[in-house]
Design an enzyme around this catalytic site. Structure first.
Site, mmCIF file in Angstrom:
data_model
loop_
_atom_site.group_PDB
_atom_site.id
_atom_site.type_symbol
_atom_site.label_atom_id
_atom_site.label_comp_id
_atom_site.label_asym_id
_atom_site.label_seq_id
_atom_site.Cartn_x
_atom_site.Cartn_y
_atom_site.Cartn_z
ATOM 1 N N ASN A 143 28.804 4.865 -43.693
ATOM 2 C CA ASN A 143 29.822 4.941 -42.640
ATOM 3 C C ASN A 143 29.682 6.287 -41.941
ATOM 4 O OD1 ASN A 143 32.024 4.844 -40.999
ATOM 5 N ND2 ASN A 143 33.523 4.438 -42.629
ATOM 6 N N GLY A 167 33.225 -0.290 -43.500
ATOM 7 C CA GLY A 167 33.076 0.635 -42.375
ATOM 8 C C GLY A 167 31.665 1.121 -42.078
ATOM 9 N N ASP A 169 28.022 1.510 -40.442
ATOM 10 C CA ASP A 169 27.703 1.401 -39.012
ATOM 11 C C ASP A 169 26.329 1.997 -38.703
ATOM 12 O OD1 ASP A 169 28.168 4.188 -39.022
ATOM 13 O OD2 ASP A 169 30.310 3.848 -38.680
ATOM 14 N N HIS A 242 22.080 -21.192 -35.477
ATOM 15 C CA HIS A 242 23.488 -21.511 -35.217
ATOM 16 C C HIS A 242 24.180 -20.323 -34.579
ATOM 17 C CE1 HIS A 242 23.122 -19.769 -39.295
ATOM 18 N NE2 HIS A 242 24.133 -19.042 -38.898
ATOM 19 N N ASP A 324 16.513 -16.203 -38.786
ATOM 20 C CA ASP A 324 17.403 -16.774 -39.797
ATOM 21 C C ASP A 324 17.289 -18.313 -39.811
ATOM 22 O OD1 ASP A 324 19.576 -16.307 -41.694
ATOM 23 O OD2 ASP A 324 20.833 -17.381 -40.257
ATOM 24 N N GLU A 353 12.543 -16.837 -41.876
ATOM 25 C CA GLU A 353 13.182 -17.031 -43.171
ATOM 26 C C GLU A 353 12.899 -18.461 -43.625
ATOM 27 O OE1 GLU A 353 17.413 -17.225 -45.571
ATOM 28 O OE2 GLU A 353 17.341 -17.748 -43.464
ATOM 29 N N HIS A 419 20.062 -9.776 -49.448
ATOM 30 C CA HIS A 419 21.502 -10.010 -49.356
ATOM 31 C C HIS A 419 21.869 -11.426 -49.795
ATOM 32 C CE1 HIS A 419 19.690 -11.632 -45.785
ATOM 33 N NE2 HIS A 419 20.788 -12.276 -45.493
ATOM 34 N N ASP A 420 20.871 -12.263 -50.035
ATOM 35 C CA ASP A 420 21.111 -13.655 -50.441
ATOM 36 C C ASP A 420 20.811 -13.917 -51.911
ATOM 37 O OD1 ASP A 420 21.975 -14.691 -47.986
ATOM 38 O OD2 ASP A 420 19.925 -14.933 -47.262
ATOM 39 N N ASP A 464 25.708 -12.903 -53.851
ATOM 40 C CA ASP A 464 26.594 -12.626 -52.739
ATOM 41 C C ASP A 464 28.026 -13.000 -53.130
ATOM 42 O OD1 ASP A 464 28.056 -13.039 -50.381
ATOM 43 O OD2 ASP A 464 26.857 -14.758 -49.775
ATOM 44 N N ARG A 468 26.033 -7.062 -52.204
ATOM 45 C CA ARG A 468 26.259 -6.381 -50.920
ATOM 46 C C ARG A 468 27.168 -5.168 -51.092
ATOM 47 N NH1 ARG A 468 27.003 -11.946 -47.229
ATOM 48 N NH2 ARG A 468 24.956 -12.787 -47.750
#
Ligand code: CA
Length: 582
Positions: A143, A167, A169, A242, A324, A353, A419-420, A464, A468
Site C-alpha cells: 500500500n 489497500g 496499489d 467475460h 484469462d 491461461e 492466485h488460483d 483462494d 492472497r
C-alpha cells in the site's frame, strides 16, 4: 520394432517452422525399441540433387515412447521427407503411404511441409526465454498510497477473505521496484488492474481505466516506465472471456433487455437476464452471474476488445498480455488478437491461461505460450504428493517436452503456484528444504520461471483467498534464508545460457528411487543438477560424463572417474555442477 507405436503427422508439434527456412521434424517410437532414426529430406522438384539423409536425436522419453527430432533446412523452402528407422536387425522406411523395407526411390508419396512461409514461423519474443517472471496480485503487494484506499480497508497483514480489502496499489509496487530488481526478476505479471468492484478485479467495469483504488492511468504509465528503467517488462491480465456485471454494456442489457443495442454482445439464452434454479439465463464464467461471457464473434465486441489490447500497449507501453480463461474464447478471435498485438508491438508476449494440453493454441498463430500447469502438477506430484518416483517424474517431464513445438516449450510459463492455487510453501507442509528442491527444478527446467509474490520470503496460504495474503515487508518476519536462496537461483539461471535454452537430458531417474539427476546442455556449456527428494541421506552414482566438473556453490572440483560421480546427499539435499573445458 513395434510399428504400432510409431507416429508422425505433418504440422502440429511434429513439424514446426522454427526459423527462416528451417522446420523441426519429430517422430515417436516405442521406448528403448529402436537404435537409430534419420530423415531423408529434400525438395520435390529437385529431389536428386537436394535429398539428404540427416540424423535425428532422441530428445525426450516418457513411460511408453521415445521422441526424436532434427532441424531440417531445405534449399528452396519446400520440404518433403521420409523417416528411416533402424533397430537391431532391420530397417524400415516411413512415408505418407506407411511402412516399407525399401528406401523411397523418389519424392513421390513422401510427407510434405509444402512451403515454409515466413509468417508461419513460430517466433515468440526473443526476450522471454531469458526472463524471470514475478506475479503480483496488486491489492496485496504493497500500500503505497493510503489516500486511495477503498472504504472499509483492513489493516495490512490481516486475514484475507473473498471480499475484503487491504489497500494495495500501483504506488506500492513502484516503491518496491528496487526490491524486485535486487531479487533479479526481469518481468512482472500483474493480475487485473482495471476498474472493477472486487478485490481481484476479474469482474471488469471499465477496461480503459485503472481501478481508482490502485491509482490512475498516469500512475500505470509511471509504473511501466519505472519498470523499464530497471530492465523489467510488464504483462497485464486481459480478462476477455467475460466482463463484470457493472460493465456498462451489460448494465444496458439488464435495463433494456433484448432491445439494448448491446444485446448481441453477450451469449443470452433467454430474456430477460436472470438466474433460474441457480443457472443464469446467459453464458457466464462458470455459473457466476456477475461475470457475463462476451460474444467474441460479434464484430463490435471484437473491435472493442482489440482496441483495449492495443490501447494499453500504445498508452502505457506494456510488453504483453496474459489471457484469462483463454481456452473458452474462440480461436478466430485469438488470431485477430495476435495480429493486433504484434502489429503494435512485435515482441509482445502473449500468454494464455490454459490448464491442460494447449497444442491447438500453440501453432504460432495465437499464443506464444501458456501457463504451464501440467509442469506445476508434475513437480507437485514428485515433491509434494509423492505419487511419482524419480522415473515417473522424468517420464512426465519428457512428455511435456514432446507436447508442444520447441519454440513454445522454450517460453512456457513455468509456475509452482498462483492466485488460483495454494502456495508452494503450504503445499510443502512448511518444509523450506523441500520447497527449495521444487524451485531449483523450476529454475533449471526448460521454460520461463515465475515466482508468485511472497513465495520468496516464505508467505503461506491455502486455496483462494488464503493464497492472497498481504506481502510481508518487515525483514524480521521474512524468511531471509529462503530469500537468499531465490536470489541465488535467479542469478544462477540468468548467468547460464544452458539453464535457459540448453537441451534437457535425464541423467538418473530410477524406478522406486527419489534421487533425480539431469543436465542442461548448450554446446560446450553444461550444467548438471541432482536432487534428493526424501527425508534421509542418499548415496548415488550420477553418470555426468568425462570432463572437469565444479560445484556451483562451493567451487570445489568433482571427481568423475570414468564419467561417474559418486555423491552423498543430505536429506532434501541437492547439488549443481557446471562443466569447464580442459
Ligand atoms: Ca492504497
Amino acid at each position: 520394432m513395434l510399428l504400432e507405436a510409431i507416429e508422425h503427422r505433418p504440422k502440429g508439434n511434429w513439424a514446426s517452422a522454427i526459423g527462416p527456412g528451417t522446420v523441426e521434424l519429430r517422430i515417436r517410437t516405442k521406448r528403448d525399441d529402436v537404435r537409430d532414426v534419420s530423415v531423408l529430406a529434400g525438395d520435390k522438384y529437385a529431389w536428386d540433387r537436394t535429398s539428404v539423409l540427416l540424423p535425428m536425436r532422441k530428445f525426450a522419453s516418457d513411460a511408453l515412447f521415445d521422441y526424436w527430432r532434427a532441424p531440417v533446412t531445405p534449399p528452396y523452402r519446400r520440404l518433403c521427407y521420409a523417416f528411416r528407422i533402424v533397430d537391431g536387425e532391420s530397417e524400415m522406411w516411413l512415408t505418407e503411404r506407411g511402412f516399407s523395407p525399401d528406401k523411397p526411390a523418389g519424392p513421390q508419396h513422401l510427407f510434405e511441409y509444402p512451403y515454409i512461409n515466413p509468417c508461419d514461423i513460430f517466433e515468440p519474443p526473443a526476450w522471454v526465454k531469458d526472463a524471470v517472471f514475478y506475479q503480483i496480485f496488486p491489492e496485496r503487494f504493497a500500500n503505497g498510497d493510503p489516500s486511495n484506499d477503498p472504504e472499509g480497508v483492513e489493516p495490512w497483514g490481516g486475514e484475507p477473505t473473498p471480499s475484503n480489502f487491504f489497500g494495495g496499489d500501483l504506488q506500492g509496487v513502484i516503491d518496491h521496484l528496487d526490491y524486485l530488481a535486487e531479487l533479479g526478476v526481469t518481468a512482472i505479471y500483474f493480475t487485473p488492474v482495471f476498474e472493477a468492484p472486487s478485490n481481484h478485479k476479474y469482474d471488469t467495469r471499465d477496461y480503459l481505466k485503472v481501478d481508482p483504488h490502485f491509482g490512475t492511468n498516469e500512475k500505470l504509465k509511471e509504473l511501466v516506465d519505472a519498470c523499464h528503467a530497471r530492465g523489467i517488462r510488464v504483462l497485464l491480465d486481459a480478462v476477455f472471456n467475460h466482463a463484470g456485471r457493472t460493465f456498462p454494456p451489460f448494465q444496458d442489457c439488464l435495463e433494456k433487455g433484448e432491445k439494448s443495442r448491446y444485446a448481441d454482445w453477450f451469449h443470452v439464452r433467454e430474456w430477460p437476464l436472470s438466474v433460474k434454479d441457480g443457472i443464469p439465463t446467459f453464458e457466464t464464467f462458470a455459473f457466476t452471474d456477475h461475470m457475463p461471457k462476451f460474444n467474441t464473434e460479434n464484430p463490435e465486441v471484437q473491435e472493442y476488445l482489440l482496441g483495449v489490447a492495443r490501447y494499453w500497449i500504445e498508452e502505457a507501453g506494456i510488453d504483453g498480455w496474459r489471457l484469462d480463461v483463454a481456452n473458452e474464447v474462440d480461436h478466430k478471435f485469438w488470431r485477430k488478437f495476435r495480429d493486433t498485438v504484434k502489429s503494435v508491438k512485435p515482441d509482445a508476449y502473449i500468454l494464455g491461461e490454459i490448464w491442460h494440453d494447449a497444442l491447438p493454441w500453440l501453432q504460432g498463430d495465437q499464443f506464444d505460450a501458456v501457463m504451464n500447469y501440467p509442469f506445476t502438477t508434475a513437480v507437485l506430484d514428485f515433491f509434494v504428493e509423492r505419487t511419482l518416483d524419480a522415473k515417473g517424474f522424468a517420464d512426465r517431464l519428457g512428455r511435456l517436452l514432446a507436447s508442444y513445438p520447441t519454440r513454445a516449450t522454450e517460453v512456457a510459463f513455468n509456475l509452482l503456484g498462483s492466485h488460483d492455487t495454494p502456495r508452494l510453501l503450504t503445499r510443502c507442509g512448511g518444509n523450506t528444504a523441500l520447497m527449495k528442491l521444487a524451485a531449483l527444478v523450476q529454475f533449471t527446467f526448460v521454460g520461463v520461471p515465475c515466482i508468485y509474490y511472497g513465495d520468496e520470503i516464505g508467505l503461506t496460504g491455502g486455496h483462494d483467498p488464503g493464497c492472497r495474503k498481504c506481502m510481508e515487508w518487515d525483514p524480521a518476519r521474512q524468511n531471509r534464508d529462503l530469500l537468499g536462496f531465490y536470489r541465488w537461483l535467479i542469478a544462477l539461471r540468468r548467468g547460464a545460457e544452458a539453464l535457459r535454452t540448453g537441451e534437457f537430458r535425464v541423467l538418473r531417474a530410477e524406478p522406486g528411487d527419489r534421487v533425480f539427476a539431469y543436465a542442461r546442455v548448450a554446446g560446450e556449456e553444461q550444467y548438471a543438477i541432482v536432487v534428493n527428494n526424501q527425508d534421509r541421506p542418499a548415496s548415488a552414482q550420477i553418470p555426468l560424463g568425462e570432463g572437469k566438473w565444479t560445484d556451483v556453490r562451493t567451487r570445489e572440483a568433482l571427481d568423475v572417474p570414468g564419467g561417474l560421480a559418486d555423491v552423498d546427499l543430505e536429506p532434501f539435499g541437492f547439488r549443481v555442477w557446471y562443466k569447464t573445458a580442459g
